[in-house]
Design a protein around this motif. Structure first.
Motif, PDB file in Angstrom:
ATOM      1  N   MET A  55     -87.870 -19.574 -86.867  1.00  0.00           N
ATOM      2  CA  MET A  55     -88.906 -19.406 -85.957  1.00  0.00           C
ATOM      3  C   MET A  55     -87.562 -18.237 -85.057  1.00  0.00           C
ATOM      4  O   MET A  55     -86.401 -18.431 -85.305  1.00  0.00           O
ATOM      5  N   LYS A  56     -87.837 -17.364 -84.768  1.00  0.00           N
ATOM      6  CA  LYS A  56     -87.576 -16.258 -83.897  1.00  0.00           C
ATOM      7  C   LYS A  56     -87.708 -17.252 -82.031  1.00  0.00           C
ATOM      8  O   LYS A  56     -88.397 -17.468 -81.351  1.00  0.00           O
ATOM      9  N   ILE A  57     -86.031 -17.247 -81.633  1.00  0.00           N
ATOM     10  CA  ILE A  57     -86.644 -17.467 -80.231  1.00  0.00           C
ATOM     11  C   ILE A  57     -85.245 -16.534 -79.079  1.00  0.00           C
ATOM     12  O   ILE A  57     -84.562 -16.147 -79.685  1.00  0.00           O
ATOM     13  N   VAL A  58     -84.855 -16.757 -77.992  1.00  0.00           N
ATOM     14  CA  VAL A  58     -83.894 -16.300 -76.960  1.00  0.00           C
ATOM     15  C   VAL A  58     -84.260 -17.384 -76.302  1.00  0.00           C
ATOM     16  O   VAL A  58     -84.054 -18.303 -75.748  1.00  0.00           O
ATOM     17  N   ILE A  59     -82.940 -17.291 -76.131  1.00  0.00           N
ATOM     18  CA  ILE A  59     -81.825 -18.273 -75.443  1.00  0.00           C
ATOM     19  C   ILE A  59     -81.109 -17.317 -74.204  1.00  0.00           C
ATOM     20  O   ILE A  59     -80.233 -16.328 -74.400  1.00  0.00           O
ATOM     21  N   GLU A  60     -81.556 -17.987 -73.222  1.00  0.00           N
ATOM     22  CA  GLU A  60     -80.807 -17.521 -71.458  1.00  0.00           C
ATOM     23  C   GLU A  60     -79.579 -18.425 -71.105  1.00  0.00           C
ATOM     24  O   GLU A  60     -80.318 -19.879 -71.126  1.00  0.00           O
ATOM     25  N   PHE A  61     -78.990 -18.585 -70.871  1.00  0.00           N
ATOM     26  CA  PHE A  61     -77.126 -18.650 -70.518  1.00  0.00           C
ATOM     27  C   PHE A  61     -77.803 -17.820 -68.986  1.00  0.00           C
ATOM     28  O   PHE A  61     -77.371 -17.123 -68.594  1.00  0.00           O
ATOM     29  N   TYR A  62     -77.364 -20.049 -68.059  1.00  0.00           N
ATOM     30  CA  TYR A  62     -77.626 -18.656 -66.613  1.00  0.00           C
ATOM     31  C   TYR A  62     -76.833 -19.893 -65.867  1.00  0.00           C
ATOM     32  O   TYR A  62     -76.151 -20.436 -66.138  1.00  0.00           O
ATOM     33  N   ARG A  63     -76.754 -19.286 -64.376  1.00  0.00           N
ATOM     34  CA  ARG A  63     -76.021 -20.015 -63.279  1.00  0.00           C
ATOM     35  C   ARG A  63     -76.605 -20.244 -62.605  1.00  0.00           C
ATOM     36  O   ARG A  63     -77.507 -19.464 -62.060  1.00  0.00           O
ATOM     37  N   THR A  64     -76.626 -21.517 -61.800  1.00  0.00           N
ATOM     38  CA  THR A  64     -77.828 -21.871 -60.128  1.00  0.00           C
ATOM     39  C   THR A  64     -76.726 -22.372 -59.262  1.00  0.00           C
ATOM     40  O   THR A  64     -75.667 -22.566 -59.444  1.00  0.00           O
ATOM     41  N   ARG A  65     -76.990 -21.936 -57.791  1.00  0.00           N
ATOM     42  CA  ARG A  65     -76.943 -21.778 -57.072  1.00  0.00           C
ATOM     43  C   ARG A  65     -77.290 -23.020 -55.780  1.00  0.00           C
ATOM     44  O   ARG A  65     -78.470 -23.070 -56.398  1.00  0.00           O
ATOM     45  N   ALA A  66     -76.262 -23.848 -56.037  1.00  0.00           N
ATOM     46  CA  ALA A  66     -76.549 -25.354 -55.562  1.00  0.00           C
ATOM     47  C   ALA A  66     -77.798 -24.980 -54.235  1.00  0.00           C
ATOM     48  O   ALA A  66     -78.442 -26.089 -53.918  1.00  0.00           O
ATOM     49  N   VAL A  67     -77.017 -24.379 -53.521  1.00  0.00           N
ATOM     50  CA  VAL A  67     -77.535 -23.914 -52.193  1.00  0.00           C
ATOM     51  C   VAL A  67     -79.131 -24.095 -51.863  1.00  0.00           C
ATOM     52  O   VAL A  67     -80.425 -24.122 -50.889  1.00  0.00           O
TER      53      VAL A  67
ATOM     54  N   ARG B 200     -70.101 -21.689 -76.462  1.00  0.00           N
ATOM     55  CA  ARG B 200     -68.745 -21.838 -76.324  1.00  0.00           C
ATOM     56  C   ARG B 200     -67.797 -20.330 -76.811  1.00  0.00           C
ATOM     57  O   ARG B 200     -66.993 -19.845 -76.764  1.00  0.00           O
ATOM     58  N   THR B 201     -68.987 -19.537 -77.911  1.00  0.00           N
ATOM     59  CA  THR B 201     -68.287 -17.759 -77.947  1.00  0.00           C
ATOM     60  C   THR B 201     -68.611 -16.870 -77.668  1.00  0.00           C
ATOM     61  O   THR B 201     -68.222 -15.986 -77.670  1.00  0.00           O
ATOM     62  N   LEU B 202     -69.494 -16.572 -77.204  1.00  0.00           N
ATOM     63  CA  LEU B 202     -70.593 -15.752 -76.243  1.00  0.00           C
ATOM     64  C   LEU B 202     -69.042 -15.298 -74.899  1.00  0.00           C
ATOM     65  O   LEU B 202     -68.713 -15.791 -73.918  1.00  0.00           O
ATOM     66  N   ASN B 203     -69.059 -13.978 -74.885  1.00  0.00           N
ATOM     67  CA  ASN B 203     -68.344 -12.898 -74.292  1.00  0.00           C
ATOM     68  C   ASN B 203     -69.194 -12.994 -72.874  1.00  0.00           C
ATOM     69  O   ASN B 203     -69.768 -12.138 -72.713  1.00  0.00           O
ATOM     70  N   MET B 204     -69.845 -13.959 -71.287  1.00  0.00           N
ATOM     71  CA  MET B 204     -69.808 -13.487 -70.328  1.00  0.00           C
ATOM     72  C   MET B 204     -69.164 -14.013 -69.143  1.00  0.00           C
ATOM     73  O   MET B 204     -68.664 -13.997 -69.288  1.00  0.00           O
ATOM     74  N   PRO B 205     -69.935 -12.551 -68.232  1.00  0.00           N
ATOM     75  CA  PRO B 205     -69.273 -12.717 -67.082  1.00  0.00           C
ATOM     76  C   PRO B 205     -68.453 -14.046 -66.541  1.00  0.00           C
ATOM     77  O   PRO B 205     -67.642 -13.888 -65.434  1.00  0.00           O
ATOM     78  N   GLN B 206     -69.491 -15.348 -66.908  1.00  0.00           N
ATOM     79  CA  GLN B 206     -69.082 -16.373 -65.931  1.00  0.00           C
ATOM     80  C   GLN B 206     -69.718 -16.971 -67.031  1.00  0.00           C
ATOM     81  O   GLN B 206     -70.670 -17.256 -67.737  1.00  0.00           O
ATOM     82  N   TRP B 207     -68.909 -18.734 -66.785  1.00  0.00           N
ATOM     83  CA  TRP B 207     -69.473 -19.825 -67.321  1.00  0.00           C
ATOM     84  C   TRP B 207     -70.722 -20.344 -66.888  1.00  0.00           C
ATOM     85  O   TRP B 207     -70.827 -20.435 -65.889  1.00  0.00           O
ATOM     86  N   PRO B 208     -71.908 -20.584 -67.740  1.00  0.00           N
ATOM     87  CA  PRO B 208     -73.042 -20.763 -68.001  1.00  0.00           C
ATOM     88  C   PRO B 208     -73.251 -22.176 -67.509  1.00  0.00           C
ATOM     89  O   PRO B 208     -72.887 -23.217 -68.204  1.00  0.00           O
ATOM     90  N   ASP B 209     -73.783 -22.705 -66.963  1.00  0.00           N
ATOM     91  CA  ASP B 209     -73.974 -23.859 -66.030  1.00  0.00           C
ATOM     92  C   ASP B 209     -75.080 -23.747 -67.488  1.00  0.00           C
ATOM     93  O   ASP B 209     -75.215 -25.733 -66.956  1.00  0.00           O
ATOM     94  N   ALA B 210     -76.049 -23.434 -67.178  1.00  0.00           N
ATOM     95  CA  ALA B 210     -77.505 -24.809 -67.760  1.00  0.00           C
ATOM     96  C   ALA B 210     -78.125 -23.230 -68.770  1.00  0.00           C
ATOM     97  O   ALA B 210     -78.280 -22.173 -69.160  1.00  0.00           O
ATOM     98  N   VAL B 211     -78.951 -23.311 -70.407  1.00  0.00           N
ATOM     99  CA  VAL B 211     -79.642 -22.788 -71.408  1.00  0.00           C
ATOM    100  C   VAL B 211     -81.393 -23.271 -70.663  1.00  0.00           C
ATOM    101  O   VAL B 211     -81.851 -23.757 -70.618  1.00  0.00           O
ATOM    102  N   ALA B 212     -81.875 -21.709 -71.205  1.00  0.00           N
ATOM    103  CA  ALA B 212     -83.671 -21.797 -71.582  1.00  0.00           C
ATOM    104  C   ALA B 212     -83.410 -21.530 -72.929  1.00  0.00           C
ATOM    105  O   ALA B 212     -83.473 -19.804 -73.315  1.00  0.00           O
ATOM    106  N   ILE B 213     -84.708 -21.970 -73.431  1.00  0.00           N
ATOM    107  CA  ILE B 213     -84.907 -21.613 -74.824  1.00  0.00           C
ATOM    108  C   ILE B 213     -86.115 -21.020 -75.249  1.00  0.00           C
ATOM    109  O   ILE B 213     -86.862 -21.908 -74.970  1.00  0.00           O
ATOM    110  N   ALA B 214     -86.918 -20.103 -75.565  1.00  0.00           N
ATOM    111  CA  ALA B 214     -87.894 -19.696 -75.231  1.00  0.00           C
ATOM    112  C   ALA B 214     -87.864 -19.234 -76.827  1.00  0.00           C
ATOM    113  O   ALA B 214     -87.662 -18.950 -77.863  1.00  0.00           O
ATOM    114  N   ASP B 215     -89.967 -19.342 -77.821  1.00  0.00           N
ATOM    115  CA  ASP B 215     -89.772 -18.843 -78.290  1.00  0.00           C
ATOM    116  C   ASP B 215     -90.290 -17.050 -78.344  1.00  0.00           C
ATOM    117  O   ASP B 215     -90.163 -16.624 -77.379  1.00  0.00           O
TER     118      ASP B 215
END
Length: 81
Positions: free
Chosen positions: A3-15, A44-59
């Motif tokens: 199945m095709k998936i879309v993976i989003e890596f994101y940072r969260t702001r606690a405030v 672990r391997t993608l070159n992202m501007p910041q370290w991600p806190d979390a991930v979301a995977i969608a179909d």
């Protein structure tokens, strides 16, 4: 069948719990476990501007199939290839 998936890596702001996407990739996965493993590898391997806190995977239709906290900073040195 893969199945095709879309993976989003994101940072969260606690405030205010704001989310900022720092990376997005598409992939083919055999199932949910495979999709999560792909996300862990990419974290672990993608070159992202910041370290991600979390991930979301969608179909392919955009339906969320997984979201969670990731431990991408376990290895402090990011590969440079």
């Amino acid at each position: 069948m893969a199945m095709k998936i879309v993976i989003e890596f994101y940072r969260t702001r606690a405030v205010d719990d704001a989310h900022a996407v720092v990376g997005r990739e598409t992939a083919l996965a055999a199932g949910l476990d495979d999709a999560i493993e792909i996300a862990r590898l990419l974290a672990r391997t993608l070159n992202m501007p910041q370290w991600p806190d979390a991930v979301a995977i969608a179909d392919a239709d955009g339906a969320m199939i997984y979201s969670g906290v990731i431990a991408a900073q376990a290895n402090k040195e990011r590969p440079t290839s």
